[in-house]
Design a protein around this motif. Structure first.
Motif, short mmCIF file in Angstrom:
data_model
loop_
_atom_site.label_atom_id
_atom_site.label_comp_id
_atom_site.label_asym_id
_atom_site.label_seq_id
_atom_site.Cartn_x
_atom_site.Cartn_y
_atom_site.Cartn_z
N THR A 145 -3.39 6.64 29.85
CA THR A 145 -1.94 6.45 29.96
C THR A 145 -1.55 6.21 31.42
OG1 THR A 145 -1.71 7.94 28.11
CG2 THR A 145 0.29 7.46 29.33
N ALA A 146 -2.12 7.01 32.32
CA ALA A 146 -1.80 6.86 33.75
C ALA A 146 -2.17 5.46 34.23
CB ALA A 146 -2.55 7.91 34.56
N LEU A 147 -3.35 4.97 33.81
CA LEU A 147 -3.80 3.64 34.26
C LEU A 147 -2.94 2.54 33.65
CD1 LEU A 147 -7.68 4.07 34.20
CD2 LEU A 147 -6.25 3.70 36.22
N ARG A 148 -2.61 2.72 32.37
CA ARG A 148 -1.83 1.68 31.68
C ARG A 148 -0.46 1.53 32.32
NH1 ARG A 148 -3.29 3.10 26.63
NH2 ARG A 148 -1.53 4.51 26.43
N SER A 149 0.11 2.66 32.79
CA SER A 149 1.47 2.58 33.35
C SER A 149 1.44 2.43 34.87
CB SER A 149 2.27 3.81 32.93
OG SER A 149 1.53 4.96 33.25
N GLY A 150 0.26 2.45 35.48
CA GLY A 150 0.18 2.29 36.94
C GLY A 150 0.84 3.45 37.66
N ASP A 151 0.72 4.65 37.07
CA ASP A 151 1.43 5.83 37.57
C ASP A 151 0.49 6.64 38.48
OD1 ASP A 151 2.61 8.32 37.84
OD2 ASP A 151 3.37 8.38 35.79
N ALA A 152 0.62 6.44 39.80
CA ALA A 152 -0.33 7.08 40.73
C ALA A 152 -0.25 8.61 40.68
CB ALA A 152 -0.12 6.56 42.15
N PRO A 153 0.97 9.23 40.67
CA PRO A 153 0.99 10.71 40.58
C PRO A 153 0.29 11.22 39.32
CG PRO A 153 3.13 9.89 41.28
CD PRO A 153 2.32 8.67 40.90
N ALA A 154 0.51 10.52 38.17
CA ALA A 154 -0.15 10.95 36.93
C ALA A 154 -1.66 10.76 37.04
CB ALA A 154 0.40 10.17 35.74
N LEU A 155 -2.07 9.67 37.69
CA LEU A 155 -3.51 9.43 37.88
C LEU A 155 -4.11 10.54 38.74
CD1 LEU A 155 -5.94 7.55 37.39
CD2 LEU A 155 -5.36 6.39 39.51
N GLY A 156 -3.36 10.90 39.79
CA GLY A 156 -3.83 11.99 40.68
C GLY A 156 -4.11 13.25 39.90
N LYS A 157 -3.20 13.57 38.97
CA LYS A 157 -3.38 14.81 38.17
C LYS A 157 -4.53 14.67 37.18
CE LYS A 157 1.32 16.69 38.11
NZ LYS A 157 2.22 15.53 38.23
N ALA A 158 -4.78 13.44 36.72
CA ALA A 158 -5.78 13.23 35.65
C ALA A 158 -7.21 13.11 36.20
CB ALA A 158 -5.41 11.99 34.85
N LEU A 159 -7.36 12.98 37.53
CA LEU A 159 -8.72 12.83 38.08
C LEU A 159 -9.60 14.01 37.64
CD1 LEU A 159 -7.85 11.83 41.79
CD2 LEU A 159 -8.64 10.30 39.96
N THR A 160 -10.76 13.71 37.09
CA THR A 160 -11.65 14.77 36.56
C THR A 160 -13.10 14.40 36.84
OG1 THR A 160 -10.19 14.84 34.65
CG2 THR A 160 -12.19 16.12 34.47
N ASN A 161 -13.88 15.38 37.21
CA ASN A 161 -15.31 15.13 37.42
C ASN A 161 -16.12 16.34 36.98
OD1 ASN A 161 -17.84 14.54 38.23
ND2 ASN A 161 -17.36 14.14 40.38
N ASP A 162 -16.84 16.20 35.89
CA ASP A 162 -17.67 17.31 35.39
C ASP A 162 -18.84 17.63 36.33
OD1 ASP A 162 -16.13 17.68 33.17
OD2 ASP A 162 -17.53 16.76 31.75
N LEU A 163 -19.15 16.73 37.26
CA LEU A 163 -20.24 17.02 38.22
C LEU A 163 -19.72 17.78 39.45
CD1 LEU A 163 -22.33 13.70 38.24
CD2 LEU A 163 -22.89 15.87 37.11
N GLN A 164 -18.39 17.95 39.52
CA GLN A 164 -17.84 18.54 40.74
C GLN A 164 -18.35 19.96 40.98
OE1 GLN A 164 -14.00 17.37 42.03
NE2 GLN A 164 -13.32 19.46 42.36
N ALA A 165 -18.37 20.78 39.93
CA ALA A 165 -18.82 22.17 40.10
C ALA A 165 -20.24 22.20 40.65
CB ALA A 165 -18.74 22.92 38.77
N ALA A 166 -21.09 21.28 40.15
CA ALA A 166 -22.48 21.23 40.61
C ALA A 166 -22.54 20.80 42.08
CB ALA A 166 -23.28 20.27 39.73
N ALA A 167 -21.75 19.79 42.44
CA ALA A 167 -21.76 19.32 43.84
C ALA A 167 -21.25 20.43 44.77
CB ALA A 167 -20.89 18.07 43.97
N LEU A 168 -20.21 21.17 44.32
CA LEU A 168 -19.67 22.27 45.15
C LEU A 168 -20.68 23.42 45.25
CD1 LEU A 168 -15.95 22.47 43.93
CD2 LEU A 168 -16.83 21.38 45.97
N SER A 169 -21.43 23.61 44.19
CA SER A 169 -22.44 24.66 44.22
C SER A 169 -23.54 24.32 45.25
CB SER A 169 -23.02 24.82 42.81
OG SER A 169 -24.23 25.50 42.83
N LEU A 170 -23.87 23.03 45.34
CA LEU A 170 -24.92 22.60 46.26
C LEU A 170 -24.40 22.43 47.69
CD1 LEU A 170 -26.55 19.99 43.85
CD2 LEU A 170 -27.62 22.13 44.63
#
Ligand code: C5P
Length: 315
Positions: A214-239
């Motif tokens: 939805t964020a991409l379809r509407s070009g809504d940068a604040p919504a995109l900012g909130k929707a950013l997700t990375n399941d590898l982030q916890a692993a990268a932060l752990s390392l």
């Protein structure tokens, strides 16, 4: 073949880095890869890859981080050139020169980008008109992120990230990337993700989220900012635990969203506009937590021929 001193033809391809706007990691498969649902965006940090007729296969890298790139037979760009020659019956060899601006081992698919660029450059140099499906197939064999280097723009990746589908995306986005002076190996980060998940619930094969689409379809940068997700982030932060501080400082300094890029350790911040990008870059640098930052916009094109086939002197 080009004896020394005889003009040799060359082709240069420019190829962008990527950031994963969403990277959802599913179960570990029997082949050692994980099923993914990911959304790639190509951003305006580029490597330029020049292939030139030569007597021997070789690769050479220039740029501030050039010394970090292995230039032996395992170099992914070299493997790409050899694989295309083998698949199409070409007898020629090339020397590959990479001008590198994409962070090395940074989670921005720099090596994959170089492989994608090399496929396209060799195809143009040899004038063999390789069908697109074959280029994409060879790209997928070389690495999960290589097909996206050819495509660019904004795309959903499924399977191990190599099966691409276009996304309806509006707008242009401004990014600030905080680089780390120490790389992370992709397999190590996936292994850490598995380790952190061990004993947890079974993970299902993921799908891109509605919030992201939805964020991409509407070009809504604040919504995109909130929707950013990375399941590898916890692993990268752990390392690399200090990345936590980079994320905190970036968000405190007004980013719309912050995320580890791919398997890291580069941290990507989405901001409202070019001015905000400059402000955040200055703030991150001044804070001392991220002395090396780059600004970029996305989406941009995938790999494109920018010069050649041209004749130049081989010395
Ligand atoms: O495909 P690529 O060579 O970039 O993958 C490097 C490594 O990253 C793989 O060998 C695997 O350990 C891990 N990986 C994964 N699942 C994916 C993509 C990569 O586990 N979908």
């Amino acid at each position: 073949m080009s004896p020394a001193g005889v003009p040799g033809r060359s082709v240069t391809v420019r190829v962008p880095a990527k950031v994963n706007l969403e990277l959802l990691v599913g179960p570990l498969r029997p082949d050692g890869f994980h099923d993914l649902a990911t959304v790639f965006q190509a951003v305006s940090l580029y490597d330029d890859v020049t292939v030139r007729e030569a007597d021997e296969w070789s690769v050479q890298v220039v740029g501030p981080e050039a010394h970090l790139v292995p230039t032996g037979q395992g170099n992914l760009a070299l493997l790409a050139a050899r694989r295309l020659a083998e698949a199409t019956g070409v007898q020629e060899r090339v020397s590959i020169a990479i001008r590198k601006d994409i962070p090395v081992a940074g989670g921005m698919a720099g090596g994959s980008a170089d492989a994608a660029a090399t496929l396209l450059a060799c195809d143009a140099l040899w004038g063999i008109g390789t069908p697109r499906y074959l280029l994409e197939q060879l790209a997928a064999e070389l690495g999960s992120d290589v097909p996206f280097g050819l495509t660019g723009g904004t795309a959903i990746g499924s399977g191990r990230g190599d099966r691409l589908a276009p996304v309806l995306a509006r707008g242009s986005y401004h990014w600030v990337f905080a680089l780390s002076d120490e790389g992370l190996s992709t397999p190590t980060v996936y292994a850490e993700c598995d380790r952190l998940r061990a004993g947890g619930r079974e993970v299902a094969v993921p799908e891109p989220t509605t919030a992201m689409m939805t964020a991409l379809r509407s070009g809504d940068a604040p919504a995109l900012g909130k929707a950013l997700t990375n399941d590898l982030q916890a692993a990268a932060l752990s390392l690399q635990p200090r990345l936590r501080e980079v994320l905190t400082v970036g968000m405190e300094c007004g980013a719309l969203g912050g995320i580890v890029s791919g398997s890291g350790p580069t941290v990507a911040f989405l901001v409202t506009d070019a001015e905000a990008a400059l402000d955040l870059a200055v703030a991150l640098t001044a804070s001392g937590v991220a002395p090396n930052v780059k600004r970029a916009t996305g989406p941009v094109h995938g790999a494109q021929v920018v010069a050649g086939p041209a004749v130049s002197r081989v010395d």
